[in-house]
Design a protein around this motif. Structure first.
Motif, mmCIF file in Angstrom:
data_model
loop_
_atom_site.group_PDB
_atom_site.id
_atom_site.type_symbol
_atom_site.label_atom_id
_atom_site.label_comp_id
_atom_site.label_asym_id
_atom_site.label_seq_id
_atom_site.Cartn_x
_atom_site.Cartn_y
_atom_site.Cartn_z
ATOM 1 N N ILE A 97 -16.692 -22.744 28.190
ATOM 2 C CA ILE A 97 -15.518 -22.387 27.382
ATOM 3 C C ILE A 97 -15.991 -22.198 25.953
ATOM 4 N N VAL A 98 -15.558 -21.099 25.343
ATOM 5 C CA VAL A 98 -15.953 -20.801 23.961
ATOM 6 C C VAL A 98 -14.710 -20.717 23.098
ATOM 7 N N ALA A 99 -14.667 -21.541 22.056
ATOM 8 C CA ALA A 99 -13.574 -21.461 21.086
ATOM 9 C C ALA A 99 -14.007 -20.517 19.974
ATOM 10 N N VAL A 100 -13.115 -19.604 19.606
ATOM 11 C CA VAL A 100 -13.411 -18.608 18.574
ATOM 12 C C VAL A 100 -12.374 -18.718 17.458
ATOM 13 N N CYS A 101 -12.848 -18.691 16.238
ATOM 14 C CA CYS A 101 -11.948 -18.652 15.079
ATOM 15 C C CYS A 101 -12.365 -17.483 14.198
ATOM 16 N N GLU A 102 -11.455 -16.560 14.006
ATOM 17 C CA GLU A 102 -11.703 -15.386 13.164
ATOM 18 C C GLU A 102 -10.708 -15.395 12.001
ATOM 19 N N THR A 103 -11.214 -15.316 10.800
ATOM 20 C CA THR A 103 -10.324 -15.325 9.635
ATOM 21 C C THR A 103 -10.821 -14.352 8.580
ATOM 22 N N LYS A 104 -9.890 -13.801 7.836
ATOM 23 C CA LYS A 104 -10.238 -12.850 6.770
ATOM 24 C C LYS A 104 -9.503 -13.202 5.491
ATOM 25 N N ARG A 105 -10.260 -13.223 4.411
ATOM 26 C CA ARG A 105 -9.675 -13.416 3.082
ATOM 27 C C ARG A 105 -9.142 -12.093 2.554
ATOM 28 N N LYS A 106 -8.151 -12.178 1.686
ATOM 29 C CA LYS A 106 -7.604 -10.968 1.074
ATOM 30 C C LYS A 106 -8.599 -10.313 0.122
ATOM 31 N N ASP A 107 -9.483 -11.118 -0.465
ATOM 32 C CA ASP A 107 -10.428 -10.577 -1.441
ATOM 33 C C ASP A 107 -11.801 -10.275 -0.841
ATOM 34 N N GLU A 108 -11.902 -10.264 0.498
ATOM 35 C CA GLU A 108 -13.150 -9.925 1.164
ATOM 36 C C GLU A 108 -12.909 -8.785 2.141
ATOM 37 N N SER A 109 -13.927 -7.941 2.329
ATOM 38 C CA SER A 109 -13.770 -6.792 3.219
ATOM 39 C C SER A 109 -14.110 -7.103 4.663
ATOM 40 N N VAL A 110 -14.866 -8.188 4.887
ATOM 41 C CA VAL A 110 -15.327 -8.521 6.233
ATOM 42 C C VAL A 110 -14.770 -9.877 6.658
ATOM 43 N N ALA A 111 -14.335 -9.965 7.895
ATOM 44 C CA ALA A 111 -13.814 -11.228 8.428
ATOM 45 C C ALA A 111 -14.961 -12.170 8.767
ATOM 46 N N VAL A 112 -14.659 -13.461 8.782
ATOM 47 C CA VAL A 112 -15.621 -14.490 9.186
ATOM 48 C C VAL A 112 -15.260 -14.935 10.600
ATOM 49 N N VAL A 113 -16.239 -14.897 11.496
ATOM 50 C CA VAL A 113 -16.014 -15.283 12.891
ATOM 51 C C VAL A 113 -16.981 -16.406 13.244
ATOM 52 N N ARG A 114 -16.452 -17.511 13.729
ATOM 53 C CA ARG A 114 -17.291 -18.634 14.131
ATOM 54 C C ARG A 114 -16.893 -19.076 15.533
ATOM 55 N N ALA A 144 -14.751 -24.857 15.866
ATOM 56 C CA ALA A 144 -14.810 -23.449 15.455
ATOM 57 C C ALA A 144 -14.015 -23.237 14.163
ATOM 58 N N ARG A 145 -12.840 -23.865 14.080
ATOM 59 C CA ARG A 145 -12.011 -23.751 12.870
ATOM 60 C C ARG A 145 -12.727 -24.345 11.662
ATOM 61 N N ALA A 146 -13.345 -25.505 11.848
ATOM 62 C CA ALA A 146 -14.047 -26.160 10.740
ATOM 63 C C ALA A 146 -15.116 -25.252 10.165
ATOM 64 N N TRP A 147 -15.918 -24.657 11.025
ATOM 65 C CA TRP A 147 -16.990 -23.782 10.546
ATOM 66 C C TRP A 147 -16.421 -22.552 9.829
ATOM 67 N N ALA A 148 -15.378 -21.951 10.418
ATOM 68 C CA ALA A 148 -14.813 -20.733 9.831
ATOM 69 C C ALA A 148 -14.163 -21.008 8.474
ATOM 70 N N LEU A 149 -13.355 -22.059 8.393
ATOM 71 C CA LEU A 149 -12.655 -22.346 7.136
ATOM 72 C C LEU A 149 -13.624 -22.772 6.037
ATOM 73 N N PRO A 154 -14.623 -21.950 0.814
ATOM 74 C CA PRO A 154 -15.215 -23.129 0.173
ATOM 75 C C PRO A 154 -14.530 -23.475 -1.139
ATOM 76 N N ASP A 155 -13.985 -22.460 -1.823
ATOM 77 C CA ASP A 155 -13.307 -22.714 -3.094
ATOM 78 C C ASP A 155 -11.983 -23.442 -2.892
ATOM 79 N N VAL A 156 -11.318 -23.168 -1.776
ATOM 80 C CA VAL A 156 -10.036 -23.822 -1.493
ATOM 81 C C VAL A 156 -10.254 -25.270 -1.064
ATOM 82 N N LEU A 157 -11.259 -25.499 -0.229
ATOM 83 C CA LEU A 157 -11.504 -26.836 0.314
ATOM 84 C C LEU A 157 -12.401 -27.681 -0.580
ATOM 85 N N SER A 158 -12.986 -27.062 -1.587
ATOM 86 C CA SER A 158 -13.809 -27.788 -2.575
ATOM 87 C C SER A 158 -14.910 -28.625 -1.930
#
Length: 260
Positions: A97-114, A144-149, A154-158
């Motif tokens: 089983i593979v958990a996937v987390c894909e997220t994209k910032r508004k100020d970035e052009s490429v999504a982060v997938v972990r 997966a969420r931890a790695w992606a976020l 990093p600026d939000v979570l400090s």
């Protein structure tokens, strides 16, 4: 005290505030009787925008390190206004089983997938833990969420770690540290070369390169045409290094005698 924050700003009052919270049965059990941990949790909570009670509910001090639960981390990211989208899902391939987390910032052009899979958990030695046995899919999702976020925001979570991840990582780190200590004890200690010992003594006493060179030149009676450049201490003979060492130690003993 600010109008929108009940936490006192003066340190003594702040600690009393934390002592009151730590004595309450309404705070999470991990903080009861631990005002120092309450203090740290509130400090980190304020850093990422959580009020005191939110911090105590959503921050866990794991082996002395503050970590934030995965749901709270996602809430902070959503509240930051920087999230364009986040997709979380599971892919099943036979026993894996593979958990996937894909997220994209508004100020970035490429999504982060972990991703984090059962095979990853097995390699990390996590599958025998009770929470992994009971809720494997949820634990995979949180990894997966931890790695992606952490990678995307990093600026939000400090820099605060995700609690679900740290509960497992801390145990691994402590085991590794114990193994390293055991191995270190069994190894024979290597003595530093004499030029390093003398160099450390010179730096501790004289600090500045010009003063060090002056001391070396005068102690060894070196003529002016002898240049002291680069790693010149390594080019000195063992006898010359011993002369410098003796001179430095004699000066230290004399200084201690004068103080006495």
């Amino acid at each position: 005290m600010s109008s929108n924050n009940l936490v006192p700003q003066e340190f003594g009052e702040r600690m009393k505030y934390c002592e009151v919270l730590a004595s309450s049965s309404l705070v999470p059990s991990g903080f009861r009787g631990k005002p120092e941990d309450v203090f740290v949790a509130i400090e980190f909570g304020q850093m990422v925008g959580l009020n005191p009670m939110q911090a105590l509910t959503n921050i866990a001090v794991i082996n002395g390190r503050p970590s934030i639960w995965g749901d709270a981390a996602l809430a902070l990211v959503k509240a930051s206004g920087k999230l364009e989208y986040i997709n979380e899902y599971l892919e099943e391939d036979g026993d894996n089983i593979v958990a996937v987390c894909e997220t994209k910032r508004k100020d970035e052009s490429v999504a982060v997938v972990r991703e984090f899979s059962i095979k990853d958990a097995e390699k990390a030695g996590l599958l025998n833990k009770s929470t992994w046995k009971q809720y494997p899919k949820r634990m995979l999702q949180m990894r997966a969420r931890a790695w992606a976020l952490r990678d995307a925001y990093p600026d939000v979570l400090s820099g605060i770690q995700i609690a679900e991840e740290m509960q497992d990582v801390e145990v691994v780190e402590e085991t590794q540290r114990s193994e390293i200590k055991a191995e270190t004890k069994s190894l024979p200690k290597k003595e530093e070369p004499l030029y390093k010992i003398v160099g450390n003594l010179l730096m501790e006493k004289y600090k500045e390169p010009l003063r060090i060179k002056k001391f070396v030149r005068e102690t060894l009676n070196l003529p002016e045409e002898v240049e002291l450049k680069g790693k010149y201490l390594q080019n000195l003979t063992e006898d010359e290094l011993k002369v410098l060492q003796t001179a430095l130690q004699s000066e230290e003993l004399q200084l201690q005698a004068e103080k006495a």
